[in-house]
Design a protein around this motif. Structure first.
Motif, mmCIF file in Angstrom:
data_model
loop_
_atom_site.group_PDB
_atom_site.id
_atom_site.type_symbol
_atom_site.label_atom_id
_atom_site.label_comp_id
_atom_site.label_asym_id
_atom_site.label_seq_id
_atom_site.Cartn_x
_atom_site.Cartn_y
_atom_site.Cartn_z
ATOM 1 N N GLU A 1 34.757 20.241 35.492
ATOM 2 C CA GLU A 1 34.993 21.927 35.066
ATOM 3 C C GLU A 1 36.866 22.234 35.709
ATOM 4 O OE1 GLU A 1 32.918 26.144 36.838
ATOM 5 O OE2 GLU A 1 31.443 24.099 35.823
ATOM 6 N N VAL A 2 37.260 23.479 34.834
ATOM 7 C CA VAL A 2 38.414 24.478 35.149
ATOM 8 C C VAL A 2 38.172 25.743 34.656
ATOM 9 C CG1 VAL A 2 40.723 24.586 34.817
ATOM 10 C CG2 VAL A 2 39.794 22.062 33.748
ATOM 11 N N LYS A 3 38.370 26.298 36.064
ATOM 12 C CA LYS A 3 37.687 28.031 35.427
ATOM 13 C C LYS A 3 39.081 28.434 35.388
ATOM 14 C CE LYS A 3 33.919 27.151 39.094
ATOM 15 N NZ LYS A 3 33.424 27.819 39.593
ATOM 16 N N PHE A 4 39.262 29.594 34.815
ATOM 17 C CA PHE A 4 40.219 30.513 34.625
ATOM 18 C C PHE A 4 39.592 32.523 35.309
ATOM 19 C CE2 PHE A 4 40.539 27.721 31.590
ATOM 20 C CZ PHE A 4 41.769 27.077 31.521
ATOM 21 N N SER A 5 40.500 33.072 35.052
ATOM 22 C CA SER A 5 39.693 34.479 35.116
ATOM 23 C C SER A 5 40.642 35.134 33.637
ATOM 24 C CB SER A 5 40.382 35.146 36.200
ATOM 25 O OG SER A 5 42.066 35.278 36.312
ATOM 26 N N CYS A 6 40.294 36.131 33.803
ATOM 27 C CA CYS A 6 40.713 37.179 32.785
ATOM 28 C C CYS A 6 41.960 37.469 32.775
ATOM 29 C CB CYS A 6 39.993 38.224 32.634
ATOM 30 S SG CYS A 6 37.909 37.955 31.995
ATOM 31 N N LYS A 7 42.598 37.993 33.661
ATOM 32 C CA LYS A 7 43.898 38.389 34.800
ATOM 33 C C LYS A 7 44.454 37.332 34.730
ATOM 34 C CE LYS A 7 41.486 42.724 35.271
ATOM 35 N NZ LYS A 7 41.431 43.524 36.575
ATOM 36 N N ILE A 8 44.511 35.858 34.486
ATOM 37 C CA ILE A 8 45.259 34.978 34.569
ATOM 38 C C ILE A 8 46.933 34.891 33.899
ATOM 39 C CG2 ILE A 8 44.854 33.486 32.793
ATOM 40 C CD1 ILE A 8 44.124 31.161 35.083
ATOM 41 N N ALA A 9 47.890 34.190 34.213
ATOM 42 C CA ALA A 9 49.149 34.525 34.288
ATOM 43 C C ALA A 9 49.152 33.217 33.230
ATOM 44 C CB ALA A 9 50.162 34.592 35.519
ATOM 45 N N ASP A 10 50.267 33.533 32.605
ATOM 46 C CA ASP A 10 50.735 32.162 31.353
ATOM 47 C C ASP A 10 51.210 30.545 32.524
ATOM 48 O OD1 ASP A 10 50.538 33.766 29.392
ATOM 49 O OD2 ASP A 10 52.135 34.172 28.870
ATOM 50 N N ASN A 11 51.894 30.909 33.553
ATOM 51 C CA ASN A 11 51.719 29.886 34.214
ATOM 52 C C ASN A 11 50.863 28.965 35.296
ATOM 53 O OD1 ASN A 11 52.154 32.125 36.134
ATOM 54 N ND2 ASN A 11 53.852 31.331 37.857
ATOM 55 N N ARG B 1 33.070 45.060 36.200
ATOM 56 C CA ARG B 1 33.882 45.245 34.389
ATOM 57 C C ARG B 1 34.110 44.694 33.633
ATOM 58 N NH1 ARG B 1 35.223 51.596 35.831
ATOM 59 N NH2 ARG B 1 33.780 51.849 37.582
ATOM 60 N N GLU B 2 34.761 43.734 34.093
ATOM 61 C CA GLU B 2 34.569 42.326 32.897
ATOM 62 C C GLU B 2 34.047 42.035 31.460
ATOM 63 O OE1 GLU B 2 37.328 39.594 35.090
ATOM 64 O OE2 GLU B 2 38.311 40.876 35.193
ATOM 65 N N MET B 3 32.567 42.429 32.389
ATOM 66 C CA MET B 3 31.381 41.543 32.017
ATOM 67 C C MET B 3 31.382 42.782 30.228
ATOM 68 S SD MET B 3 29.689 39.611 32.940
ATOM 69 C CE MET B 3 27.602 39.852 32.605
ATOM 70 N N ALA B 4 31.687 43.669 30.770
ATOM 71 C CA ALA B 4 31.229 45.153 29.486
ATOM 72 C C ALA B 4 32.428 44.162 28.432
ATOM 73 C CB ALA B 4 32.458 46.205 29.618
ATOM 74 N N ASN B 5 33.793 43.452 28.385
ATOM 75 C CA ASN B 5 34.548 43.258 27.538
ATOM 76 C C ASN B 5 34.980 41.720 27.880
ATOM 77 O OD1 ASN B 5 34.884 46.067 26.734
ATOM 78 N ND2 ASN B 5 36.540 45.769 28.194
ATOM 79 N N PRO B 6 33.533 40.847 27.327
ATOM 80 C CA PRO B 6 33.427 39.444 27.135
ATOM 81 C C PRO B 6 34.894 38.847 26.714
ATOM 82 C CG PRO B 6 31.613 40.253 26.558
ATOM 83 C CD PRO B 6 32.381 41.566 26.546
ATOM 84 N N GLU B 7 34.685 39.388 25.145
ATOM 85 C CA GLU B 7 36.232 39.400 24.652
ATOM 86 C C GLU B 7 37.119 38.883 25.201
ATOM 87 O OE1 GLU B 7 36.176 43.481 24.003
ATOM 88 O OE2 GLU B 7 34.255 41.951 23.914
ATOM 89 N N GLU C 1 28.014 32.866 28.986
ATOM 90 C CA GLU C 1 26.989 31.818 29.747
ATOM 91 C C GLU C 1 26.884 32.394 31.042
ATOM 92 O OE1 GLU C 1 27.436 28.189 30.313
ATOM 93 O OE2 GLU C 1 27.319 27.314 27.949
ATOM 94 N N GLY C 2 25.722 33.709 30.852
ATOM 95 C CA GLY C 2 25.747 34.643 31.906
ATOM 96 C C GLY C 2 27.260 35.668 32.302
ATOM 97 N N ARG C 3 27.929 35.341 33.919
ATOM 98 C CA ARG C 3 28.673 35.933 33.289
ATOM 99 C C ARG C 3 30.167 34.643 33.137
ATOM 100 N NH1 ARG C 3 30.302 39.870 36.540
ATOM 101 N NH2 ARG C 3 28.626 41.016 37.619
ATOM 102 N N TYR C 4 29.894 33.515 33.165
ATOM 103 C CA TYR C 4 30.830 33.051 32.645
ATOM 104 C C TYR C 4 31.168 33.166 30.699
ATOM 105 C CZ TYR C 4 31.428 30.378 37.028
ATOM 106 O OH TYR C 4 31.099 30.749 38.545
#
Length: 182
Positions: free
Chosen positions: A98-108, A136-142, A168-171
């Motif tokens: 499993e490789v996890k990311f976040s919504c506000k992740i930088a390109d590098n 609040r990122e849950m409001a914009n899953p896109e 899938e839930g919060r992911y």
């Protein structure tokens, strides 16, 4: 303990009815060498099994009359266990990384994590790419789908998209399998 006295009362998972545990009055009996004895009384079937030094095992209790087979139950059980072990040995175990990311992740940071995902895929492991949605990122899953859509072109040459990005839930998850080598 003689063969006639041996029954399978101790274990529930071995729900095999044999020898004295058989309650039907008449049985259709089949020999170990597939010889048909026909429909005979239970006592005679037990006597036949005892003479051959084998067990009388109820094969089909719901049939009319019930079907029993004269066989060496211990040998039969051993062969079944052996087949199970052989099948388990030949089974291929799939490892999922499993490789996890976040919504506000930088390109590098994406490039660094994609490098690991590519290594896993090249080793033949399956990879689950996930974006964790906080608050609040849950409001914009896109936003999570967008991150995975940025990651996909970086791994598509070594992997196949098994499942497209989905929530899938919060992911937001995407499942990638390694490409088959020719």
């Amino acid at each position: 303990m003689s063969r006639q006295q041996r029954t399978t009362r101790g274990k529930k998972r071995d729900s095999v009815i044999m020898n004295d545990a058989i309650r039907a009055r008449e049985l259709r009996v089949v020999g170990e060498d597939k010889q048909q004895y026909g429909i005979i009384p239970r006592e005679e079937a037990l006597r036949l099994a005892e003479e051959q030094g084998l067990d009388l095992v109820l094969i089909s209790p719901d049939a009319t009359p019930p079907v029993a087979k004269i066989m060496d139950w211990g040998k039969h059980k051993y062969q079944l266990e052996k087949k199970k072990k052989e099948a388990k040995k030949n089974q291929k175990k799939i490892e999922v990384k499993e490789v996890k990311f976040s919504c506000k992740i930088a390109d590098n940071d994406i490039a660094y994590k994609v490098k690991h995902a590519r290594e896993f895929l090249e080793k033949g492991k399956h990879v689950k790419l996930r974006v964790f949605l906080r608050g609040r990122e849950m409001a914009n899953p896109e936003l999570g789908v967008e991150v995975l859509n940025r990651v996909w072109p970086m791994v598509e040459d070594v992997g196949n998209m098994e499942k497209p990005p989905h929530q899938e839930g919060r992911y937001i998850s995407m499942y990638v399998t390694p490409k088959k080598e020719k």
